[in-house]
Write a protein that holds these residues in place. Structure first.
Motif, PDB file in Angstrom:
ATOM      1  N   GLU A   1     -31.407  18.204  17.477  1.00  0.00           N
ATOM      2  CA  GLU A   1     -30.644  17.944  18.704  1.00  0.00           C
ATOM      3  C   GLU A   1     -29.676  16.786  18.520  1.00  0.00           C
ATOM      4  O   GLU A   1     -28.569  16.807  19.039  1.00  0.00           O
ATOM      5  CB  GLU A   1     -31.597  17.680  19.867  1.00  0.00           C
ATOM      6  N   GLU A   2     -30.089  15.769  17.758  1.00  0.00           N
ATOM      7  CA  GLU A   2     -29.221  14.628  17.485  1.00  0.00           C
ATOM      8  C   GLU A   2     -27.984  15.065  16.697  1.00  0.00           C
ATOM      9  O   GLU A   2     -26.865  14.650  16.992  1.00  0.00           O
ATOM     10  CB  GLU A   2     -30.020  13.606  16.676  1.00  0.00           C
ATOM     11  N   ASN A   3     -28.179  15.906  15.703  1.00  0.00           N
ATOM     12  CA  ASN A   3     -27.066  16.358  14.864  1.00  0.00           C
ATOM     13  C   ASN A   3     -26.195  17.388  15.560  1.00  0.00           C
ATOM     14  O   ASN A   3     -24.981  17.395  15.381  1.00  0.00           O
ATOM     15  CB  ASN A   3     -27.593  16.933  13.552  1.00  0.00           C
ATOM     16  N   ILE A   4     -26.779  18.271  16.341  1.00  0.00           N
ATOM     17  CA  ILE A   4     -26.012  19.342  16.974  1.00  0.00           C
ATOM     18  C   ILE A   4     -25.152  18.811  18.114  1.00  0.00           C
ATOM     19  O   ILE A   4     -24.072  19.342  18.381  1.00  0.00           O
ATOM     20  CB  ILE A   4     -26.928  20.505  17.423  1.00  0.00           C
ATOM     21  N   GLU A   5     -25.608  17.768  18.800  1.00  0.00           N
ATOM     22  CA  GLU A   5     -24.845  17.200  19.912  1.00  0.00           C
ATOM     23  C   GLU A   5     -23.468  16.720  19.459  1.00  0.00           C
ATOM     24  O   GLU A   5     -22.495  16.816  20.199  1.00  0.00           O
ATOM     25  CB  GLU A   5     -25.610  16.044  20.561  1.00  0.00           C
ATOM     26  N   SER A   6     -23.375  16.206  18.258  1.00  0.00           N
ATOM     27  CA  SER A   6     -22.097  15.691  17.775  1.00  0.00           C
ATOM     28  C   SER A   6     -21.106  16.801  17.433  1.00  0.00           C
ATOM     29  O   SER A   6     -19.903  16.565  17.381  1.00  0.00           O
ATOM     30  CB  SER A   6     -22.310  14.797  16.552  1.00  0.00           C
ATOM     31  N   THR A   7     -21.589  18.028  17.224  1.00  0.00           N
ATOM     32  CA  THR A   7     -20.692  19.118  16.845  1.00  0.00           C
ATOM     33  C   THR A   7     -20.326  20.041  18.006  1.00  0.00           C
ATOM     34  O   THR A   7     -19.421  20.852  17.871  1.00  0.00           O
ATOM     35  CB  THR A   7     -21.323  19.974  15.733  1.00  0.00           C
ATOM     36  N   LEU A   8     -21.017  19.930  19.128  1.00  0.00           N
ATOM     37  CA  LEU A   8     -20.755  20.815  20.258  1.00  0.00           C
ATOM     38  C   LEU A   8     -19.546  20.350  21.068  1.00  0.00           C
ATOM     39  O   LEU A   8     -19.273  19.160  21.175  1.00  0.00           O
ATOM     40  CB  LEU A   8     -21.974  20.890  21.180  1.00  0.00           C
ATOM     41  N   LEU A   9     -18.852  21.298  21.658  1.00  0.00           N
ATOM     42  CA  LEU A   9     -17.755  20.988  22.555  1.00  0.00           C
ATOM     43  C   LEU A   9     -18.301  20.685  23.941  1.00  0.00           C
ATOM     44  O   LEU A   9     -19.363  21.169  24.332  1.00  0.00           O
ATOM     45  CB  LEU A   9     -16.787  22.174  22.637  1.00  0.00           C
ATOM     46  N   GLU A  10     -17.554  19.918  24.700  1.00  0.00           N
ATOM     47  CA  GLU A  10     -17.950  19.612  26.075  1.00  0.00           C
ATOM     48  C   GLU A  10     -17.838  20.871  26.926  1.00  0.00           C
ATOM     49  O   GLU A  10     -16.935  21.675  26.755  1.00  0.00           O
ATOM     50  CB  GLU A  10     -17.048  18.519  26.658  1.00  0.00           C
ATOM     51  N   SER A  11     -18.739  21.021  27.887  1.00  0.00           N
ATOM     52  CA  SER A  11     -18.720  22.172  28.768  1.00  0.00           C
ATOM     53  C   SER A  11     -18.666  21.705  30.213  1.00  0.00           C
ATOM     54  O   SER A  11     -19.394  20.797  30.607  1.00  0.00           O
ATOM     55  CB  SER A  11     -19.972  23.022  28.543  1.00  0.00           C
ATOM     56  N   ASP A  12     -17.771  22.325  31.003  1.00  0.00           N
ATOM     57  CA  ASP A  12     -17.665  21.996  32.414  1.00  0.00           C
ATOM     58  C   ASP A  12     -18.634  22.814  33.254  1.00  0.00           C
ATOM     59  O   ASP A  12     -18.841  22.529  34.429  1.00  0.00           O
ATOM     60  CB  ASP A  12     -16.234  22.248  32.912  1.00  0.00           C
ATOM     61  N   LYS A  13     -19.208  23.847  32.672  1.00  0.00           N
ATOM     62  CA  LYS A  13     -20.110  24.725  33.416  1.00  0.00           C
ATOM     63  C   LYS A  13     -21.461  24.042  33.618  1.00  0.00           C
ATOM     64  O   LYS A  13     -21.976  23.383  32.733  1.00  0.00           O
ATOM     65  CB  LYS A  13     -20.321  26.032  32.654  1.00  0.00           C
ATOM     66  N   SER A  14     -22.017  24.259  34.806  1.00  0.00           N
ATOM     67  CA  SER A  14     -23.353  23.734  35.058  1.00  0.00           C
ATOM     68  C   SER A  14     -24.378  24.713  34.496  1.00  0.00           C
ATOM     69  O   SER A  14     -24.108  25.900  34.338  1.00  0.00           O
ATOM     70  CB  SER A  14     -23.578  23.532  36.552  1.00  0.00           C
ATOM     71  N   LYS A  15     -25.555  24.214  34.213  1.00  0.00           N
ATOM     72  CA  LYS A  15     -26.604  25.070  33.665  1.00  0.00           C
ATOM     73  C   LYS A  15     -27.115  26.011  34.744  1.00  0.00           C
ATOM     74  O   LYS A  15     -27.295  25.628  35.882  1.00  0.00           O
ATOM     75  CB  LYS A  15     -27.731  24.217  33.132  1.00  0.00           C
ATOM     76  N   VAL A  16     -27.339  27.263  34.368  1.00  0.00           N
ATOM     77  CA  VAL A  16     -27.791  28.283  35.290  1.00  0.00           C
ATOM     78  C   VAL A  16     -29.300  28.461  35.120  1.00  0.00           C
ATOM     79  O   VAL A  16     -29.812  28.442  34.009  1.00  0.00           O
ATOM     80  CB  VAL A  16     -27.069  29.618  35.005  1.00  0.00           C
TER      81      VAL A  16
END
Length: 87
Positions: A26-41
């Motif tokens: 999770e620490e490593n993947i967070e740095s590679t993900l793009l920001e998302s404006d969608k809320s979690k469903v």
């Protein structure tokens, strides 16, 4: 690794390995993900990802073919004290 007679030690050991891996992942993947404006469903999960993965690893080690039988019989029946927030 083979599950032995001390199931409490085995579950704790598997959970620690999975939890360490998931924390690093999770620490490593967070740095590679793009920001998302969608809320979690949907509803928030009661179990942590590490607890879910530990249950799946135990399912594979015990070689039970039916997950529903494994979950209801083994997890809810015998190992529920190790997973207090089971749905």
């Amino acid at each position: 690794m083979k599950i032995g007679t001390n199931i409490e030690h085995d579950i704790t050991y598997i959970f620690c390995l999975v939890d360490d891996f998931m924390n690093d992942y999770e620490e490593n993947i967070e740095s590679t993900l793009l920001e998302s404006d969608k809320s979690k469903v949907g509803p928030k999960s009661i179990l942590s990802v590490s607890e879910i993965m530990t249950i799946l690893v135990l399912f594979q080690f015990l070689c039970i073919r039916n997950f529903k039988y494994f979950y209801k019989g083994v997890i809810q029946g015998f190992l529920n004290k190790y997973f207090p927030k089971l749905p």
